[in-house]
Scaffold this motif. Structure first.
Motif, PDB file in Angstrom:
ATOM      1  N   ASP A 375     -40.201  60.320   9.521  1.00  0.00           N
ATOM      2  CA  ASP A 375     -40.671  59.476   8.529  1.00  0.00           C
ATOM      3  C   ASP A 375     -39.878  57.922   8.590  1.00  0.00           C
ATOM      4  N   LEU A 376     -38.752  58.048   8.102  1.00  0.00           N
ATOM      5  CA  LEU A 376     -37.230  56.681   7.768  1.00  0.00           C
ATOM      6  C   LEU A 376     -37.558  55.764   9.083  1.00  0.00           C
ATOM      7  N   ALA A 377     -37.835  56.596  10.720  1.00  0.00           N
ATOM      8  CA  ALA A 377     -37.614  55.567  11.620  1.00  0.00           C
ATOM      9  C   ALA A 377     -38.521  54.612  11.746  1.00  0.00           C
ATOM     10  N   ASP A 378     -40.357  55.269  11.370  1.00  0.00           N
ATOM     11  CA  ASP A 378     -41.242  54.664  11.150  1.00  0.00           C
ATOM     12  C   ASP A 378     -40.777  53.412  10.225  1.00  0.00           C
ATOM     13  N   GLU A 379     -40.725  53.336   9.248  1.00  0.00           N
ATOM     14  CA  GLU A 379     -40.153  52.529   8.258  1.00  0.00           C
ATOM     15  C   GLU A 379     -39.179  51.414   8.208  1.00  0.00           C
ATOM     16  N   CYS A 380     -38.368  51.853   9.329  1.00  0.00           N
ATOM     17  CA  CYS A 380     -37.492  50.859  10.211  1.00  0.00           C
ATOM     18  C   CYS A 380     -37.568  50.047  11.011  1.00  0.00           C
ATOM     19  N   LEU A 381     -38.631  51.070  12.000  1.00  0.00           N
ATOM     20  CA  LEU A 381     -39.087  49.732  13.111  1.00  0.00           C
ATOM     21  C   LEU A 381     -40.427  48.662  13.235  1.00  0.00           C
ATOM     22  N   LYS A 382     -41.271  49.991  11.721  1.00  0.00           N
ATOM     23  CA  LYS A 382     -42.171  48.740  11.003  1.00  0.00           C
ATOM     24  C   LYS A 382     -41.858  47.920  10.954  1.00  0.00           C
ATOM     25  N   GLU A 383     -40.916  47.859  10.216  1.00  0.00           N
ATOM     26  CA  GLU A 383     -39.597  46.495   8.499  1.00  0.00           C
ATOM     27  C   GLU A 383     -39.527  46.118   9.930  1.00  0.00           C
ATOM     28  N   CYS A 384     -38.891  46.399  10.822  1.00  0.00           N
ATOM     29  CA  CYS A 384     -38.335  45.330  12.595  1.00  0.00           C
ATOM     30  C   CYS A 384     -39.765  44.675  13.097  1.00  0.00           C
ATOM     31  N   ALA A 385     -40.978  45.336  13.658  1.00  0.00           N
ATOM     32  CA  ALA A 385     -41.791  44.640  13.786  1.00  0.00           C
ATOM     33  C   ALA A 385     -42.347  43.092  12.820  1.00  0.00           C
ATOM     34  N   GLU A 386     -42.102  43.369  11.963  1.00  0.00           N
ATOM     35  CA  GLU A 386     -42.981  42.359  11.050  1.00  0.00           C
ATOM     36  C   GLU A 386     -41.886  41.155  11.121  1.00  0.00           C
ATOM     37  N   LEU A 387     -40.314  41.426  11.262  1.00  0.00           N
ATOM     38  CA  LEU A 387     -39.753  40.741  11.217  1.00  0.00           C
ATOM     39  C   LEU A 387     -39.419  39.898  11.899  1.00  0.00           C
ATOM     40  N   GLY A 388     -39.483  40.718  13.170  1.00  0.00           N
ATOM     41  CA  GLY A 388     -40.319  40.078  14.487  1.00  0.00           C
ATOM     42  C   GLY A 388     -40.724  38.639  15.178  1.00  0.00           C
ATOM     43  N   GLN A 389     -42.258  39.271  13.960  1.00  0.00           N
ATOM     44  CA  GLN A 389     -43.021  38.015  14.095  1.00  0.00           C
ATOM     45  C   GLN A 389     -42.989  37.004  13.296  1.00  0.00           C
ATOM     46  N   GLN A 390     -42.185  37.352  11.881  1.00  0.00           N
ATOM     47  CA  GLN A 390     -41.044  35.880  11.859  1.00  0.00           C
ATOM     48  C   GLN A 390     -40.988  35.182  12.611  1.00  0.00           C
ATOM     49  N   LEU A 391     -39.568  36.086  13.943  1.00  0.00           N
ATOM     50  CA  LEU A 391     -38.976  35.446  14.322  1.00  0.00           C
ATOM     51  C   LEU A 391     -39.951  34.200  15.596  1.00  0.00           C
ATOM     52  N   ILE A 392     -40.783  35.264  15.676  1.00  0.00           N
ATOM     53  CA  ILE A 392     -41.764  33.995  17.131  1.00  0.00           C
ATOM     54  C   ILE A 392     -41.818  32.896  16.164  1.00  0.00           C
ATOM     55  N   LYS A 393     -41.505  32.749  15.185  1.00  0.00           N
ATOM     56  CA  LYS A 393     -42.849  31.274  14.614  1.00  0.00           C
ATOM     57  C   LYS A 393     -41.120  29.996  14.734  1.00  0.00           C
ATOM     58  N   TYR A 394     -40.372  30.902  14.685  1.00  0.00           N
ATOM     59  CA  TYR A 394     -38.940  30.106  15.155  1.00  0.00           C
ATOM     60  C   TYR A 394     -38.889  29.946  16.794  1.00  0.00           C
ATOM     61  N   ASP A 395     -39.128  30.570  17.899  1.00  0.00           N
ATOM     62  CA  ASP A 395     -39.031  30.365  18.998  1.00  0.00           C
ATOM     63  C   ASP A 395     -39.883  31.100  19.648  1.00  0.00           C
ATOM     64  N   GLN A 396     -40.554  31.027  20.866  1.00  0.00           N
ATOM     65  CA  GLN A 396     -41.359  32.893  21.958  1.00  0.00           C
ATOM     66  C   GLN A 396     -40.346  32.713  22.546  1.00  0.00           C
ATOM     67  N   ALA A 397     -39.269  32.430  22.637  1.00  0.00           N
ATOM     68  CA  ALA A 397     -38.273  33.508  23.515  1.00  0.00           C
ATOM     69  C   ALA A 397     -38.227  34.012  22.358  1.00  0.00           C
ATOM     70  N   TYR A 398     -38.246  34.573  21.054  1.00  0.00           N
ATOM     71  CA  TYR A 398     -38.069  35.974  21.665  1.00  0.00           C
ATOM     72  C   TYR A 398     -39.288  37.209  20.898  1.00  0.00           C
ATOM     73  N   LEU A 399     -40.601  36.915  21.926  1.00  0.00           N
ATOM     74  CA  LEU A 399     -41.773  37.731  21.813  1.00  0.00           C
ATOM     75  C   LEU A 399     -40.935  38.535  23.067  1.00  0.00           C
ATOM     76  N   ASP A 400     -40.398  38.795  23.902  1.00  0.00           N
ATOM     77  CA  ASP A 400     -40.211  39.982  24.424  1.00  0.00           C
ATOM     78  C   ASP A 400     -38.807  40.890  23.634  1.00  0.00           C
ATOM     79  N   LYS A 401     -38.239  40.542  22.248  1.00  0.00           N
ATOM     80  CA  LYS A 401     -37.747  41.299  21.347  1.00  0.00           C
ATOM     81  C   LYS A 401     -39.131  42.173  20.646  1.00  0.00           C
ATOM     82  N   TYR A 402     -39.791  41.004  20.253  1.00  0.00           N
ATOM     83  CA  TYR A 402     -41.042  41.739  19.229  1.00  0.00           C
ATOM     84  C   TYR A 402     -41.687  42.863  20.144  1.00  0.00           C
ATOM     85  N   SER A 403     -42.094  42.436  21.092  1.00  0.00           N
ATOM     86  CA  SER A 403     -42.265  43.554  22.165  1.00  0.00           C
ATOM     87  C   SER A 403     -41.773  44.359  22.887  1.00  0.00           C
TER      88      SER A 403
END
Length: 698
Positions: A375-403
């Motif tokens: 459950d804690l791993a799930d929380e971490c990865l979902k927060e990570c995904a939310e931050l990844g979406q914000q990262l893409i706004k800076y640079d589309q090159a971060y799409l691979d990290k989000y993926s």
């Protein structure tokens, strides 16, 4: 008159604002063009709120203005805007740079295809060199063995060392290909130029000899002893030593690793208060798995860290050390502290905050997964995904990290679904996997991005989820899609992707086995085992190789070819024991499972005494691991105990069977208290069989 007063007031405020303003001067230069400057390059600082975006002039010069910073402040990130160009010396700005009105900031740029081509060029050079050196070493060891200069035990140890070196080299090859691709040769002296020429020819050892002949470590130590007179020359020697480190890293081998350690030690001794040098030594030791020494140097580096970026970096790696040592609580604490430090970057350096936060959340999620805190791993990865979406706004090159993060969530859900046989969670895993694939498809073949490799891995993961759902036709479809990519891509990247290709072929064999298409299953097992056997290195493949042998053993058991299955499992066990020598928990558990597989095959072949012995070995192994790691493997212990008793039941051996049944019943009663009713059936079976076994005793 009133108008003049207003104008005067405006001038006053303008002059006041200029007084509080810091100007950073700089030049934009083209990569390896003898200092040629480039005009029309847009320059911005995404993390700053008080800068004026600028553009390089006809002579390549530019100025950035800061009104809310002072000289010496650390500025994070710098970005250029010019079609098809990228910053070459990006590593100079990676950890921030100090604002200075007296120094000139140099930005080196190049066409994207230039760096991409050079990176590929150096990758191929190092790939060929690494493989050639490995083959030479293996041939030499084979010759020594045939001439009886070394015994079999010495041969096996040296082979394993050679394979570890090969793995280490391939773990670093991307990093060093990128580093050499970005080298500005205009700053090189004759020694550095000649060393690079040797590298181009694949003569790394000659490059190392050049640096050895300079006796740079001795020079540094002498100059440190007369420091006040030699400070400038000390700082000139250190870059040469860092070049020497790079060549020794490429060459690998025990001697070079020892020399790199010596060089790092000399550099930090000469500059004991330099965070960057301490950090570099620290990261080297972590890479080499010298964890106790790394922790000591890392603690020193942390004490020198002056800003959140530096503190976050060291804390994160100290957490990795604890994680590798199986100290999950300490690892979690370090990672949480790293995340807290990183949060301080949020206002001034939001992009770096997002990058670091996603990286550290991924590591923390891995810790939780290994600690079975899903459950804690799930929380971490979902927060990570939310931050990844914000990262893409800076640079589309971060799409691979989000993926990649979405794929990690998918794999987490697959594991949870597999453990609990929960099809709902497995379907969620499919959704995340599909989104990850969709993102990959939207990314063009950007510079340095391995689209075919990532896609092939995702297809394989998707097939595995369908296999868990017992939808074998869909599983085959995606395993074949993965394999079709590997057939094209694998031959030119053999060492890098051999484990992935092998896993895909193994999955195809398992699926055909499940469909009772035994001939087809054997065809794929033969293909993947041929790859494993002909590989340059078994160490790179050892874990996968064991999994393949285990899967083939299951197929032979289904075909009731019990003797062949036992031979396969014993082969896998011999390999597993070599991996388990370092007491790695994951490998040790796998060894326990192999004992269990041997027990099951022995049971089916009606050799109940041998089956009981193998179940006993499996249980002893898990109990030893539990004692060492202070963790609960109660379910594994209970299962083995019940099966030991069950073997004695078939042997009509009440003397040994009754005590085992009693132990098993006690454990399952405890489990039933936690989850009422879940273990009713096994308890019923235990009571029934124990009663019957008592009758045999009479």
């Amino acid at each position: 008159m009133r108008k003049l007063i207003i104008i005067s007031g405006l001038c006053f405020f303008f002059l006041m604002s200029l007084q509080g303003q810091i100007t950073q001067k700089g030049f934009v230069k083209e990569y390896n063009t003898n200092g040629k400057t480039l005009s029309g390059v847009g320059i911005s600082i995404p993390s700053a709120t008080d800068y004026q975006p600028t553009m390089s002039n006809s002579d390549g010069s530019f100025q950035l203005y800061f009104s809310h910073h002072k000289a010496g402040d650390v500025i994070y990130n710098i970005r250029i805007i010019k079609d098809d160009y990228e910053i070459v010396n990006i590593h100079d700005f990676k950890n921030g740079w100090k604002l200075s009105p007296n120094d000139t900031l140099t930005i080196i740029v190049a066409h994207r295809n230039v760096i991409a081509d050079r990176r590929s060029h150096y990758y191929n050079i190092m790939d060929r060199y690494t493989e050639k050196e490995y083959k030479k070493k293996i041939a030499s060891l084979n010759e020594e063995l045939s001439q009886q200069k070394i015994n079999v035990e010495e041969y096996r140890k040296k082979i394993t060392d050679a394979e570890k070196e090969l793995k280490r080299a391939y773990d670093k090859i991307d990093e060093y290909a990128d580093m050499f691709a970005r080298i500005n040769t205009e700053t090189f002296d004759s020694i550095s130029h000649l060393a690079l020429d040797y590298l181009q020819e694949g003569k790394v050892n000659l490059a190392i000899q050049l640096y050895e002949n300079q006796n740079l470590v001795e020079q540094l130590n002498k100059k440190v002893s007369i420091r006040n007179l030699a400070e400038e020359s000390i700082q000139q020697i250190i870059p040469k030593l860092q070049e020497e480190i790079a060549y020794r890293q490429i060459a690998g081998g025990k001697n070079n690793i020892e020399q790199i350690d010596l060089i790092h030690n000399s550099i930090v001794s000469a500059n004991p208060d330099n965070f960057e040098f301490q950090k570099n030594y620290f990261l080297f030791l972590v890479d080499e798995n010298e964890l106790d020494k790394a922790e000591s140097i890392g603690t020193k580096a942390y004490s020198l860290a002056q800003n959140p970026m530096e503190k976050s970096t060291t804390l994160s790696q100290l957490g990795v050390i604890q994680y590798r040592q199986g100290n999950y609580e300490n690892a979690e604490k370090h990672l949480k502290d790293a995340l807290a430090e990183n949060s301080k970057l949020k206002d001034d350096n939001y992009e770096s905050y997002l990058i670091n936060q996603t990286r550290e959340l991924n590591v923390l999620a891995n810790i939780y997964i290994d600690a079975k805190k899903f459950d804690l791993a799930d929380e971490c990865l979902k927060e990570c995904a939310e931050l990844g979406q914000q990262l893409i706004k800076y640079d589309q090159a971060y799409l691979d990290k989000y993926s990649s993060t979405l794929n990690n969530i998918s794999e987490l859900y697959r594991s949870i679904g597999e453990i609990n046989s929960d099809s709902t969670i497995l379907h969620q895993a499919l959704e995340y996997n599909q989104t990850s694939l969709d993102i990959l498809k939207s990314i063009s073949n950007t510079d340095g991005f391995d689209l075919p490799g990532y896609t092939a891995i995702r297809y394989h993961n998707r097939g595995t989820i369908f296999l868990e759902l017992n939808q074998c036709d869909s599983a085959l479809y995606y395993f074949h899609k993965s394999d079709s990519l590997w057939e094209i891509y694998y031959p030119t990247n053999t060492n890098k992707y051999i484990t992935h290709r092998s896993s895909t072929l193994n999955s195809l064999a398992i699926t055909y086995s499940r469909l009772n298409q035994y001939a087809k299953a054997h065809q794929y097992f033969d293909q993947v085992l041929a790859i494993c056997d002909s590989s340059n290195s078994t160490m790179l493949l050892r874990e996968t190789y064991i999994a393949i042998l285990t899967s083939k053993g299951v197929l032979l058991r289904r075909e009731k070819k019990y003797k062949e299955a036992i031979d396969i499992y014993l082969h896998a066990l011999a390999l597993q024991k070599e991996l388990s020598e370092d007491r790695n928990e994951k490998f040790s558990l796998a060894q326990s499972k192999l004992y269990e597989n041997l027990a099951v095959v022995s049971f089916f072949s009606k050799d109940f005494q041998k089956a009981a012995s193998y179940f006993q070995l499996s249980r002893d192994h898990v109990q030893g691991l539990q004692k060492e790691k202070h963790k609960s493997f109660a379910a594994d212990v209970a299962r083995c105990t019940y099966y030991i008793a069950y073997c004695y039941y078939f042997l009509h051996d009440a003397k040994h069977g009754i005590p085992e049944y009693k132990k098993a019943r006690k454990m399952y009663l405890q489990f039933n208290k936690a989850t009422p009713g879940k273990y009713n059936k096994v308890l019923t079976d235990i009571n029934k069989e124990m009663k019957e076994l008592k009758q045999f005793k009479k």
